[in-house]
Write an enzyme that holds these catalytic residues in place. Structure first.
Site, PDB file in Angstrom:
ATOM      1  N   SER A 116       0.833  -1.205   0.000  1.00  0.00           N
ATOM      2  CA  SER A 116       0.000   0.000   0.000  1.00  0.00           C
ATOM      3  C   SER A 116       0.863   1.248   0.000  1.00  0.00           C
ATOM      4  O   SER A 116       1.939   1.284   0.581  1.00  0.00           O
ATOM      5  CB  SER A 116      -0.920   0.025   1.216  1.00  0.00           C
ATOM      6  OG  SER A 116      -1.700   1.217   1.175  1.00  0.00           O
ATOM      7  N   LYS A 170      -4.503  -6.880   3.283  1.00  0.00           N
ATOM      8  CA  LYS A 170      -4.507  -5.740   2.337  1.00  0.00           C
ATOM      9  C   LYS A 170      -5.931  -5.471   1.836  1.00  0.00           C
ATOM     10  O   LYS A 170      -6.336  -4.314   1.668  1.00  0.00           O
ATOM     11  CB  LYS A 170      -3.565  -6.024   1.158  1.00  0.00           C
ATOM     12  CG  LYS A 170      -3.600  -4.938   0.060  1.00  0.00           C
ATOM     13  CD  LYS A 170      -3.204  -3.582   0.606  1.00  0.00           C
ATOM     14  CE  LYS A 170      -2.999  -2.461  -0.381  1.00  0.00           C
ATOM     15  NZ  LYS A 170      -3.919  -2.212  -1.430  1.00  0.00           N
ATOM     16  N   HIS A 173      -7.627  -3.632   4.502  1.00  0.00           N
ATOM     17  CA  HIS A 173      -7.073  -2.268   4.476  1.00  0.00           C
ATOM     18  C   HIS A 173      -7.846  -1.428   3.454  1.00  0.00           C
ATOM     19  O   HIS A 173      -8.260  -0.300   3.725  1.00  0.00           O
ATOM     20  CB  HIS A 173      -5.580  -2.333   4.119  1.00  0.00           C
ATOM     21  CG  HIS A 173      -4.986  -1.022   3.693  1.00  0.00           C
ATOM     22  ND1 HIS A 173      -5.210  -0.467   2.445  1.00  0.00           N
ATOM     23  CD2 HIS A 173      -4.183  -0.145   4.338  1.00  0.00           C
ATOM     24  CE1 HIS A 173      -4.574   0.694   2.354  1.00  0.00           C
ATOM     25  NE2 HIS A 173      -3.942   0.910   3.492  1.00  0.00           N
ATOM     26  N   ASN A 174      -8.046  -1.990   2.278  1.00  0.00           N
ATOM     27  CA  ASN A 174      -8.739  -1.235   1.234  1.00  0.00           C
ATOM     28  C   ASN A 174     -10.208  -0.998   1.588  1.00  0.00           C
ATOM     29  O   ASN A 174     -10.762   0.057   1.284  1.00  0.00           O
ATOM     30  CB  ASN A 174      -8.625  -1.957  -0.109  1.00  0.00           C
ATOM     31  CG  ASN A 174      -7.267  -1.728  -0.747  1.00  0.00           C
ATOM     32  OD1 ASN A 174      -6.286  -1.481  -0.045  1.00  0.00           O
ATOM     33  ND2 ASN A 174      -7.189  -1.816  -2.051  1.00  0.00           N
ATOM     34  N   GLU A 177     -10.190   1.773   3.796  1.00  0.00           N
ATOM     35  CA  GLU A 177      -9.891   2.953   2.965  1.00  0.00           C
ATOM     36  C   GLU A 177     -11.186   3.493   2.324  1.00  0.00           C
ATOM     37  O   GLU A 177     -11.441   4.700   2.326  1.00  0.00           O
ATOM     38  CB  GLU A 177      -8.882   2.524   1.893  1.00  0.00           C
ATOM     39  CG  GLU A 177      -8.527   3.537   0.840  1.00  0.00           C
ATOM     40  CD  GLU A 177      -7.572   2.919  -0.205  1.00  0.00           C
ATOM     41  OE1 GLU A 177      -6.498   2.428   0.178  1.00  0.00           O
ATOM     42  OE2 GLU A 177      -7.909   2.924  -1.412  1.00  0.00           O
TER      43      GLU A 177
HETATM   44  C1  6PG Z   1      -3.190   1.368  -1.654  1.00  0.00           C
HETATM   45  C2  6PG Z   1      -4.466   1.530  -2.413  1.00  0.00           C
HETATM   46  C3  6PG Z   1      -4.337   0.922  -3.756  1.00  0.00           C
HETATM   47  C4  6PG Z   1      -5.340   1.451  -4.739  1.00  0.00           C
HETATM   48  C5  6PG Z   1      -6.709   0.931  -4.532  1.00  0.00           C
HETATM   49  C6  6PG Z   1      -7.720   1.810  -5.211  1.00  0.00           C
HETATM   50  O1  6PG Z   1      -3.267   0.834  -0.581  1.00  0.00           O
HETATM   51  O2  6PG Z   1      -2.152   1.786  -2.160  1.00  0.00           O
HETATM   52  O3  6PG Z   1      -5.503   0.928  -1.722  1.00  0.00           O
HETATM   53  O4  6PG Z   1      -4.331  -0.458  -3.587  1.00  0.00           O
HETATM   54  O5  6PG Z   1      -5.353   2.833  -4.651  1.00  0.00           O
HETATM   55  O6  6PG Z   1      -6.758  -0.331  -5.083  1.00  0.00           O
HETATM   56  O7  6PG Z   1      -8.870   1.127  -5.197  1.00  0.00           O
HETATM   57  P1  6PG Z   1     -10.152   1.583  -5.965  1.00  0.00           P
HETATM   58  O8  6PG Z   1      -9.738   1.880  -7.384  1.00  0.00           O
HETATM   59  O9  6PG Z   1     -11.042   0.420  -5.838  1.00  0.00           O
HETATM   60  O10 6PG Z   1     -10.619   2.819  -5.267  1.00  0.00           O
END
Ligand code: 6PG
Length: 467
Positions: A116, A170, A173-174, A177
């Protein structure tokens, strides 16, 4: 992202990095653009393998999916037992479990690793979430530690657990996010519609919040985005961006997996669905004349309202993280991983998209109580929620009355109230299920499973719980 990770690796003392891309031109471009990295180019998998010291370590950075399998197949033809293949893409953890099992049977190690931090994080120090075997970690540990972000003197990498554990973490985590971003978007919307402040003025609010308990990367970049003026129109950039949020899938996976595990990640789910709703312009167009409340949002005390929004955001954020950690705990139990939740909180403190001061409080909570069942019941969070709850309720009620969608704020509050309730109306649902399907219920005063003879004399009988 792959080239930035390679540059990061190459910049560390003692590392020489071999690079391979199926496009020769891309490899040439990378070498020409970064002579300082001292990359060793390779144009076939044989050359690539021959240029590595043993045990070989390869990090695959391709779009998750069939491409990953194709690269693994190629590497398996040139690697030997004891070598390590790392997948740094956003792979679905069940794919990683499958791949790890298949690769392990050849004696080669396969490590699914969450990475990430985006492009910049890859170059300057990402948060790394490797799974895979203990044997692979012995070799990988020092390499990954050398390139990971550092937070409070500690590297943002840990061996999360075996096989798919890294990609599982991960994924969550997303999901967090997504929730974090949705909550911030709801806060912005309420402030804008409630106070009439401009995006640039709201940027100042977020910048100020970033100096307090909400201090985080996402709050920081929100201020940057809101401050940005569009050169072409001279208006705030946020006003010319189409209001349809994209998604590559990891948030949806978090929710699908949570459903399979029976974990209520409602805040994360609302964030995923809010993006879906935004992305249906045809439905939004036909619904745009639906009736709303008579009165628009009228805020009297602007500063007090903004403080309420801040507290609602903080409380909802606590719920989102609590739900996410709940999912990791359940996933670990289901898949037999030994995941140190406090260590996960620590490696998210730097490098990654959800990096935040707040993660220190989460790691403290698990340090004090490693078997903590529900994160938000840790003392720090209890007092934070106590402090925030009145404001949180006011904001959810205000948003509902004014017809301003706040799905993540309101579902987080509903989760909180559901969790703390002495009695839930689930008892009535059990009664309904028993009525139409003889699904049985348990009683509060006696052991066993029971059924009421609804279509008979309505007496109760002991029943086998077979439904
Ligand atoms: C990270 C982000 C990365 C990416 C996402 C975006 O941790 O660096 O999470 O993995 O920005 O996959 O996800 P979306 O396109 O689904 O918003």
């Amino acid at each position: 992202m792959g080239s930035n990770l390679a540059r990061n690796l190459a910049s560390r003392e003692g590392n020489t990095v071999a690079v391979y891309n199926r496009s020769r031109a891309k490899t040439d471009e990378l070498l020409a653009a970064h002579p300082e990295a001292g990359f060793v180019p390779s144009f076939t998998y044989e050359e690539f393998a021959a240029s590595l010291s043993v045990p070989r370590t390869a990090v695959i950075m391709v779009k998750a999916g069939a491409g990953t399998d194709a690269v693994i197949d190629e590497l398996l033809t040139v690697f030997e037992p004891g070598d390590i293949i790392v997948d740094g893409g956003n792979a679905l953890f069940t794919d990683t479990i499958r791949r790890e099992k298949a690769v392990r049977s050849t004696g080669i190690n396969f490590v699914g690793m969450g990475v990430s931090g985006g492009e910049e994080g890859a170059l300057l120090g990402p948060s790394l979430m490797p799974g895979g075997s203990d044997e692979a970690w012995v070799t990988l540990g020092p390499i990954l530690t050398s390139i990971a972000a550092v937070a409070e003197g500690e590297p943002c990498v840990t061996h999360v657990g075996h096989d798919g554990a890294g990609h599982f973490v991960k994924m969550v985590h997303n999901g967090i996010e997504y929730a974090d971003m949705q909550l911030i978007a709801e806060a912005y919307d309420l402030i804008r519609r409630g106070t009439g402040k401009t995006p640039a003025e709201i940027a100042d609010v977020f910048a100020q919040w970033n100096d307090g308990e909400l201090d985080s990367y996402l709050i920081e970049i929100t201020a940057e985005v809101l401050r940005q003026q569009d050169a072409a129109t001279g208006t705030p950039l946020v006003d010319v961006i189409v209001d349809q949020a994209g998604a590559k899938g990891t948030g949806g996976w978090t929710v699908q997996t949570a459903i399979d595990l029976g974990v209520p990640v409602s805040g994360i789910a609302e964030a995923v669905f809010a993006r879906s709703l935004s992305s249906h312009p045809e439905q939004r167009a036909v619904a745009s004349d639906l009736p709303g409340p008579a009165d628009e949002l009228q805020v009297d005390g602007v500063d007090a309202f903004i403080e309420d929004v801040r507290l609602a955001l903080f409380a909802s954020k606590i719920v989102a993280y609590s739900q996410g950690f709940d999912e990791i705990r359940a996933g670990a139990a289901q898949y037999g991983w030994s995941i140190d939740l406090g260590a996960v909180a620590k490696i998210w403190r730097g490098g990654c998209i959800i990096r935040a001061q707040f993660l220190n409080r989460i790691s403290d909570a698990y340090a004090e109580q490693p078997d903590l069942q529900v994160l938000l019941t840790a003392p720090y969070f209890v007092s934070a929620l106590e402090r925030a709850q009145d404001a949180w309720r006011r904001i959810v009620a205000t948003a509902a009355a004014a017809g301003i969608p706040s799905p993540a704020f309101s579902s987080s509050l509903a989760y909180y109230d559901g969790l703390r309730a002495d009695r839930l109306p689930a008892a009535l649902i059990q009664g309904q299920r028993d009525f139409f399907g003889a699904h049985t219920y348990r009683r509060i005063d006696r052991e066993g499973t029971f059924h009421t003879l609804w279509s008979g004399d309505r007496s109760e009988v002991a029943a086998e719980d077979t439904h």
